[in-house]
Design a protein around this motif. Structure first.
Motif, mmCIF file in Angstrom:
data_model
loop_
_atom_site.group_PDB
_atom_site.id
_atom_site.type_symbol
_atom_site.label_atom_id
_atom_site.label_comp_id
_atom_site.label_asym_id
_atom_site.label_seq_id
_atom_site.Cartn_x
_atom_site.Cartn_y
_atom_site.Cartn_z
ATOM 1 N N GLU A 77 42.494 -77.188 -15.382
ATOM 2 C CA GLU A 77 42.746 -75.967 -16.137
ATOM 3 C C GLU A 77 42.168 -74.810 -15.339
ATOM 4 O O GLU A 77 41.039 -74.876 -14.850
ATOM 5 N N LEU B 100 41.467 -70.455 -14.722
ATOM 6 C CA LEU B 100 41.117 -69.211 -15.395
ATOM 7 C C LEU B 100 40.355 -69.431 -16.698
ATOM 8 O O LEU B 100 40.696 -68.881 -17.736
ATOM 9 N N PRO C 177 36.976 -68.755 -18.576
ATOM 10 C CA PRO C 177 35.782 -67.907 -18.434
ATOM 11 C C PRO C 177 34.486 -68.692 -18.611
ATOM 12 O O PRO C 177 34.471 -69.749 -19.246
ATOM 13 N N GLU C 178 33.405 -68.145 -18.053
ATOM 14 C CA GLU C 178 32.088 -68.789 -18.152
ATOM 15 C C GLU C 178 31.475 -68.459 -19.503
ATOM 16 O O GLU C 178 30.450 -67.797 -19.595
ATOM 17 N N SER C 179 32.161 -68.886 -20.548
ATOM 18 C CA SER C 179 31.695 -68.569 -21.883
ATOM 19 C C SER C 179 31.953 -69.773 -22.773
ATOM 20 O O SER C 179 32.172 -70.873 -22.274
ATOM 21 N N ILE C 180 31.979 -69.550 -24.084
ATOM 22 C CA ILE C 180 32.195 -70.680 -24.984
ATOM 23 C C ILE C 180 33.560 -71.306 -24.716
ATOM 24 O O ILE C 180 33.785 -72.473 -25.017
ATOM 25 N N GLU C 181 34.450 -70.554 -24.069
ATOM 26 C CA GLU C 181 35.762 -71.101 -23.708
ATOM 27 C C GLU C 181 35.626 -72.362 -22.877
ATOM 28 O O GLU C 181 36.380 -73.311 -23.054
ATOM 29 N N LYS D 6 34.821 -75.321 -24.940
ATOM 30 C CA LYS D 6 35.974 -75.813 -25.682
ATOM 31 C C LYS D 6 36.959 -76.508 -24.746
ATOM 32 O O LYS D 6 37.608 -77.484 -25.133
ATOM 33 N N THR D 7 37.103 -76.007 -23.537
ATOM 34 C CA THR D 7 37.991 -76.664 -22.579
ATOM 35 C C THR D 7 37.477 -78.060 -22.251
ATOM 36 O O THR D 7 38.244 -79.025 -22.218
ATOM 37 N N GLU E 118 35.554 -79.941 -24.111
ATOM 38 C CA GLU E 118 35.729 -80.801 -25.286
ATOM 39 C C GLU E 118 37.188 -81.170 -25.484
ATOM 40 O O GLU E 118 37.508 -82.294 -25.866
ATOM 41 N N SER E 119 38.065 -80.226 -25.198
ATOM 42 C CA SER E 119 39.488 -80.486 -25.344
ATOM 43 C C SER E 119 39.917 -81.582 -24.364
ATOM 44 O O SER E 119 40.693 -82.480 -24.712
ATOM 45 N N HIS F 130 26.340 -73.945 -20.815
ATOM 46 C CA HIS F 130 27.491 -74.664 -21.385
ATOM 47 C C HIS F 130 27.464 -76.174 -21.136
ATOM 48 O O HIS F 130 27.601 -76.960 -22.071
#
Lengths: 386, 378
Positions: free
Chosen positions: A88, A90, A92-96, A99-100, A102-103, A124
């Motif tokens: 995957e 792009l 971001p170095e955040s909660i995203e 989630k990625t 975990e996804s 993270h």
């Protein structure tokens, strides 16, 4: 991407709970490539005969830079029939990124994750690792600390300043003005180390060589990168290189302005067919294939993997057509010394560009020395400040 | 975007003949129908896009559904992504009700987060509840003042608020890097300069057993409170009046400058809170990751919701869902990350274009819809 370490197309699948010892492991991937393998990671990773890996990039897969290098590394493992890999871009170095990850774990059944950007680690990865003890998190950045971090987390990184040093030697040879240009993102130790290695390399062949440095303030600032490249050429700089996420803008600007360039992250030769000299590249496919093999064999995964040219984690791009024979000879000689081991780029006496002695005469820092990782100075000959 | 029809003027124009009767439909129903129609058209356009990219639209939509709402995990993923958008959308929506187009949410997020991190460092040993409150409030104040600056410049100096708030974004990010690289830097953060940690004990937790942090709760709370303010309180009435016609509002004795300023302060406070939550619930410290684009995505949500604070909730969740499914689209269909931007862009364009339908939808004649009862004072 061709890898230096090649593996059989099918691994020897384990017959029981056999594990290879650390000693065997070191032998396997080249002595010395693993500095510390303390702690073992979860070995239960073989899912139905398939190794399931997930790669996460902070930028786009085709940026000619940091992210493309990892994508090429991922392509290196997907070429193996027994590996399934998803990726995957792009993120971001955040909660995203949490989630990625975990996804990938929940929806793709990924058991080994490679979140490749530096900023993914803290908080993270450190937050998710205890939550998913049967998933292995391998982070590019070399931050793992046995005292502080979970055992199902690992780090890998390469001493790319060795390859940058070789680029510096070639640049020092080819520059007519003796003025080199370095377009860098932000003044952090990793970046400063590359700038210093480049300058020290150039100074081995031209003691008057100087490096102009501009910090753009961010990892992806194409407008500032182009402006800085143009203004450097206007000031007489005739070899440009960079340390930003995507070298595309800098290398293309150099080509357009008719000056030489040294690449970074991947092979940048296609961006500058005329002026490209050489460059420092990552060789992640060898690292990722090494991990895939270990996972398939249910072997212990080392928590920390680091190395440079010798270990095949970094490499130089093939020389461009304009590189002189003398430059090649000098760079190849230095490469031979680095490959042999024992040679250090950072050996005294080295002064910073404010006149202070930072490494006294006779003192030498090995590549693995932790002191080098808090570098906050620029060597004499660098025009710019941190 | 100061179309009067957007605001609720029924209480205002009780003397005038209202076209609510005689075939026209109630405004809430009209808005729902037009929005639903616009969403349907955008789904068709997105399907055409998928077809042109060589993918089966039904399969791709199924993947989007699976990634966004298909399981409890996907729902959590969606809600986590919606959380900051709820608050940053308010930053554009509230001033928009006073006729301003503020796009400075990103800057307010960044400074809100920075102030929260600095406050958190001061409250390291304090009881968690006190420390958290202090951090969140400081984030609100920072964001509010930042966007308030735009409102101030607009009203008292005649500076266009869209331009000033956009430029203030860049200034905010520059201030963040200056301080994070300089005096506020935790020397231990070598390769990713950050402020000192606020301490794990003072971090905001998650909602119940889920992985959705409290930011989502705060977002919903703010949307409801500000909806109440806009629709049920005198200030909301003044806001609508200023948005409709500032000159008339002034003649009616409404303090236009104060209303504009307060709307900016409120919007900025919401975005500042979003930044504070990023620090208090996600990062634990302030660094360049604060500028993750939530401020800009919030503009999109505000316009989709037509600046109605309550409508922000479903649209933030919709956008959060699209973003949540973005990863799966990449992995399952090999679509580039830009797919998410294409989907969002198409929805945005169609919703904006659907504005022209307002006031044109009428009930068919055969419907015996005529009444002389007085209007609900909504």
């Amino acid at each position: 991407m061709k890898s230096k370490i090649t593996w059989d197309s099918t691994p020897n699948l384990p017959t029981g709970s056999s594990r290879i010892s650390r000693r065997e492991l070191v032998k396997k991937i080249g002595a010395g490539s693993i500095l510390a393998a303390s702690g073992t990671l979860s070995a239960d990773l073989l899912a139905a005969g398939k190794v399931n890996m997930g790669f996460i990039y902070v930028g786009s897969r085709d940026d000619f830079g940091y992210n493309q290098a990892h994508f090429e590394g991922k392509s290196g493992v997907t070429s193996l029939s027994w590996v399934k890999a998803v990726d995957e871009e792009l993120v971001p170095e955040s909660i995203e990124v949490e989630k990625t990850m975990e996804s990938m774990i929940h929806l793709d059944g990924t058991k080994v994750l490679f979140p490749t950007s530096f900023g993914y680690f803290d908080p993270h990865i450190l937050k998710l690792a205890p939550k998913y003890p049967d998933v292995t998190f391998l982070h590019c950045g070399g931050l793992w600390d046995s005292a502080k971090h979970p055992k199902n987390v690992g780090s890998y990184f390469g001493y790319i300043d060795e390859a940058v040093y070789l680029s510096g030697i070639v640049a020092g040879h080819m520059s007519k003005t003796g003025k080199l240009g370095y377009i860098a993102a932000i003044p952090i130790p990793q970046v400063l180390r590359n700038i210093n290695a480049f300058t020290l390399g150039a100074q081995t062949v031209n003691s008057n060589a100087t490096t102009n440095v501009v910090f753009t303030g961010g990892w992806a600032k194409p407008v500032q990168e182009a402006e800085s490249a143009n203004s450097m050429v206007d000031q007489g700089v005739d070899v440009l290189t960079c340390h930003v996420d995507s070298p595309k803008v800098v290398i293309e600007t150099a080509e357009k302005r008719g000056v030489y360039s040294c690449g970074y992250h991947t092979n940048n030769a296609p961006l500058a067919p005329k002026g490209f000299l050489t460059g420092a590249e990552w060789n992640w496919s060898s690292v990722y294939q090494m991990y895939a093999k270990l996972i398939a064999e249910e072997a212990a995964i080392p928590n920390l993997v680091r190395g440079g040219l010798k270990e095949g984690i970094v490499k130089s791009s093939p020389y461009g057509s304009s590189v002189s024979a003398a430059a090649k000879a000098n760079a190849d000689a230095a490469r031979a010394k680095l490959m042999a081991g024992g040679f250090s780029i950072f050996s005294g006496e080295i002064k910073d560009n404010k006149g202070n002695v930072v490494i006294p005469s006779g003192k030498s820092y090995a590549q693995t020395d932790i002191w080098l990782e808090s570098m906050d100075w620029l060597v004499a000959g660098v025009i710019g400040s941190t | 975007m100061t179309d009067q029809r957007k605001f609720n003027y029924r209480t205002l124009s009780s003397d005038e003949p209202d076209n609510l009767f005689g075939g026209a439909m109630p405004k809430a129903l009209e808005a729902v129908l037009i929005t639903a129609g616009a969403l349907l058209i955008s789904v068709l356009l997105v399907a055409v896009f998928f077809l042109s990219a060589g993918h089966q639209p039904v399969e791709v939509f199924h993947t989007i559904y699976r990634g966004a709402f298909g399981s409890w995990f996907s729902w959590q993923n969606t809600l986590v992504r919606a959380a900051p958008l709820l608050l940053t959308a308010l930053c554009t929506a509230i001033p928009a009700r006073a006729g301003l187009i503020v796009i400075g949410g990103e800057g307010a997020v960044v400074l809100g987060g920075l102030c929260a991190a600095v406050t958190g460092f001061q409250f390291l040993g304090a009881p968690p509840l006190l420390a958290m409150t202090a951090m969140l409030v400081s984030g609100c104040i920072a964001g509010g003042l930042w966007i308030g600056l735009s409102g101030f410049l607009r009203h008292y100096r005649g500076v266009n608020e869209t331009i000033s708030s956009l430029l203030l974004n860049y200034i905010a990010i520059a201030v963040l890097s200056f301080l994070v690289f300089g005096i506020l830097r935790d020397p231990a953060t070598l390769n990713k300069p950050s402020t000192h940690s606020i301490g794990a004990g003072n971090m905001l937790g998650t909602l119940g057993e889920s992985s959705v942090h409290w930011g989502f709760g705060f977002g919903i709370l703010f949307c409801v409170l500000l909806w109440f303010l806009c629709k049920r309180m005198t200030f909301g009435y003044e806001l609508a009046l200023v948005g409709g016609n500032p000159r008339a509002a002034r003649l009616a004795g409404i303090p236009v400058g104060r209303v504009i300023l307060v709307s900016c302060l409120l919007g900025g406070a919401a975005a500042g809170l979003a930044g504070a939550i990023e620090v208090v619930a996600v990062h634990g410290r302030a660094n360049a990751s604060l500028a993750a684009g939530y401020g800009y995505a919030g503009i999109l949500v505000a316009f989709l919701a037509r600046h109605n604070p309550l409508a922000i909730v479903p649209f933030a969740i919709l956008l959060g869902g699209i973003q949540a499914s973005g990863g799966l689209l990449q992995r399952a269909h090999d679509l580039p990350d830009a797919t998410v931007a294409v989907i969002q862009g198409l929805i945005f364009l169609v919703i904006l274009a659907s504005e022209m339908m307002y006031g044109k939808l009428r009930f068919p004649r055969l419907m015996p819809f005529r009444s002389n009862t007085t209007l609900k004072a909504t």
